[in-house]
Scaffold this motif. Structure first.
Motif, mmCIF file in Angstrom:
data_model
loop_
_atom_site.group_PDB
_atom_site.id
_atom_site.type_symbol
_atom_site.label_atom_id
_atom_site.label_comp_id
_atom_site.label_asym_id
_atom_site.label_seq_id
_atom_site.Cartn_x
_atom_site.Cartn_y
_atom_site.Cartn_z
ATOM 1 N N MET A 135 0.860 -1.192 -0.023
ATOM 2 C CA MET A 135 0.084 0.023 0.070
ATOM 3 C C MET A 135 0.788 1.301 -0.098
ATOM 4 O O MET A 135 0.553 2.179 -0.856
ATOM 5 C CB MET A 135 -1.177 0.254 1.196
ATOM 6 N N ALA A 142 -5.378 4.286 -1.956
ATOM 7 C CA ALA A 142 -5.673 2.858 -2.015
ATOM 8 C C ALA A 142 -7.145 2.535 -1.704
ATOM 9 O O ALA A 142 -8.010 3.494 -1.288
ATOM 10 C CB ALA A 142 -5.038 1.807 -1.071
ATOM 11 N N ALA A 147 -6.801 -3.787 -1.122
ATOM 12 C CA ALA A 147 -5.310 -3.790 -0.701
ATOM 13 C C ALA A 147 -5.085 -4.553 0.572
ATOM 14 O O ALA A 147 -3.923 -4.854 0.951
ATOM 15 C CB ALA A 147 -5.030 -2.276 -0.877
#
Length: 402
Positions: A135, A142, A147
């Motif tokens: 990330m 994100a 993620a």
């Protein structure tokens, strides 16, 4: 409080605008009328809706309320007509009563003890750190769902069951279709068939070449390949989706309660309490159904044999007779005992695993990104529909300062 008999005419499918963490208003109102309400199902069946903590807990502990799939003939939002619900397939023990339920669950209990799950902490920390690294490298923004929230429990449960890493994506996609509340019947059937076909191959592979995982450990039992396939489906589904949604929705709730987020960041000893409070406050598994095997007295009402009862976890965990200021997220809360993992013989088998994952992931995330915040207005965060089996967010765009 008005204890007169209340009727909830339809199961609510929306939450109040701006209140994504609170149960639907109609369910909160039902609880204000009393812990149990009449509920006429769409097919005309006269059932009950239980919204109070004590009564929900009592039903979950009472074997006269059955979990058997074939008895769940009435759906809270759809008229099923004369459709005959088949029994649960072998191994899918969540929808079974004793003794069948115990036959499948007992061999698993020792695999998910508090001690064994705590031994996984280091591996969970490693997986979490790897995703935070990714990330940070790709940032400063994100989708926290893809993620962070989904991959962590997905990798952990796949490793526990011996699912090869390269197969994780397709399994994850199919589970999303089972539980996400948006797939049509054809998509659901295709996802279920594909998952069953995959698990059949996985069991066969373990028979031929056992490895160090839970599924291989079960090969010495008297369980058939079909039963092992069903058990694997239960564990993969329950071990992934609920925790993934807790991580994403829990982060959303913390970002919307910055004073609570600051308290958790400042005091690591608060982590265990924080996890329990988020479980109570969010109740991502919102409802469950049971069917009476005989006449039962419940909350001063007679529930006739063959009646379907809906249990509302989300209102039970917000019951003002059990929790002080129940609609407030308070990470220092002391009145524990939530029902987010259920109660009784069907209490969540993987609850200790879920706790380990959340106790690691939440602090790691908020400490790695001290300026973490929503990248879109809160009202634009895409939520799962209320009809989904597990509540949560479909995506959670976040950003941070670099």
């Amino acid at each position: 409080m008005n204890e007169s008999l209340h009727t909830v005419t339809t199961m609510p499918t929306e939450r109040r605008p701006g209140c994504p963490f609170d149960p639907p208003e109609e369910l909160i109102e039902a609880r204000e009328h009393g812990p149990i309400s009449r509920f006429p199902f769409p097919d005309g069946h006269q059932g009950w809706l239980v919204t109070g903590y004590d009564l929900v807990r009592a039903v979950l502990a009472d074997p006269r309320f059955s979990s058997r799939k074939e008895l769940m003939r009435h759906h809270p939002t759809v008229d099923m007509g004369d459709f005959e619900v088949p029994p649960a397939p072998p191994g899918e023990f969540l929808l079974m009563d004793e003794p069948q339920h115990g036959r499948y669950r007992k061999p698993l209990v020792g695999k998910f003890t508090v001690r064994r799950m705590r031994l996984l902490t280091e591996r969970v920390e490693q997986i979490t750190a790897e995703h935070l690294d990714a990330m940070e490298e790709a940032g400063p923004s994100a989708d926290l769902v893809t993620a962070f929230a989904r991959p962590i429990p997905s990798i952990v449960i796949c490793e526990l069951l011996g699912v090869p890493y390269e197969d994780r994506g397709s399994f994850q996609e199919n589970i999303d279709k089972f539980l996400g509340g948006e797939a049509d019947d054809a998509e659901l059937m295709a996802a279920y068939t594909a998952t069953q076909r995959y698990l059949a191959g996985l069991v066969a592979a373990k028979r031929a070449n056992p490895t160090d995982d839970v599924l291989s450990d079960l090969l010495d039992s008297d369980l058939t390949d079909e039963e092992l396939r069903g058990i694997a489906l239960v564990l993969l589904s329950a071990g992934f989706d609920t925790t993934a949604n807790m991580l994403a929705l829990g982060t959303f709730a913390l970002l919307r309660n910055p004073e609570q987020l600051a308290a958790l960041r400042a005091d690591p000893t608060l982590t265990d309490q924080a996890v329990e409070e988020l479980l109570r406050y969010l109740s991502v598994v919102k409802t469950l159904m049971r069917t009476t095997l005989e006449d039962v007295e419940l909350g001063g009402r007679t529930i006739k044999a063959g009646t379907t009862v809906i249990l509302s976890y989300s209102t039970a965990n917000r019951d003002p007779e059990r929790f002080t200021d129940p609609h407030v997220l308070d990470l220092r809360r002391r009145d524990g005992g939530h029902l987010a993992f259920g109660h009784g013989i069907h209490q969540c088998l993987g609850q200790q695993l879920a706790r380990v994952e959340m106790r690691v992931a939440f602090p790691a995330l908020i400490n790695r990104f001290p300026t973490l915040r929503l990248a879109v207005p809160a009202e634009e965060v895409a939520l799962r529909p209320e009809i989904a089996d597990v509540y949560g967010v479909k995506s959670l765009p976040v950003t941070w300062d670099v």
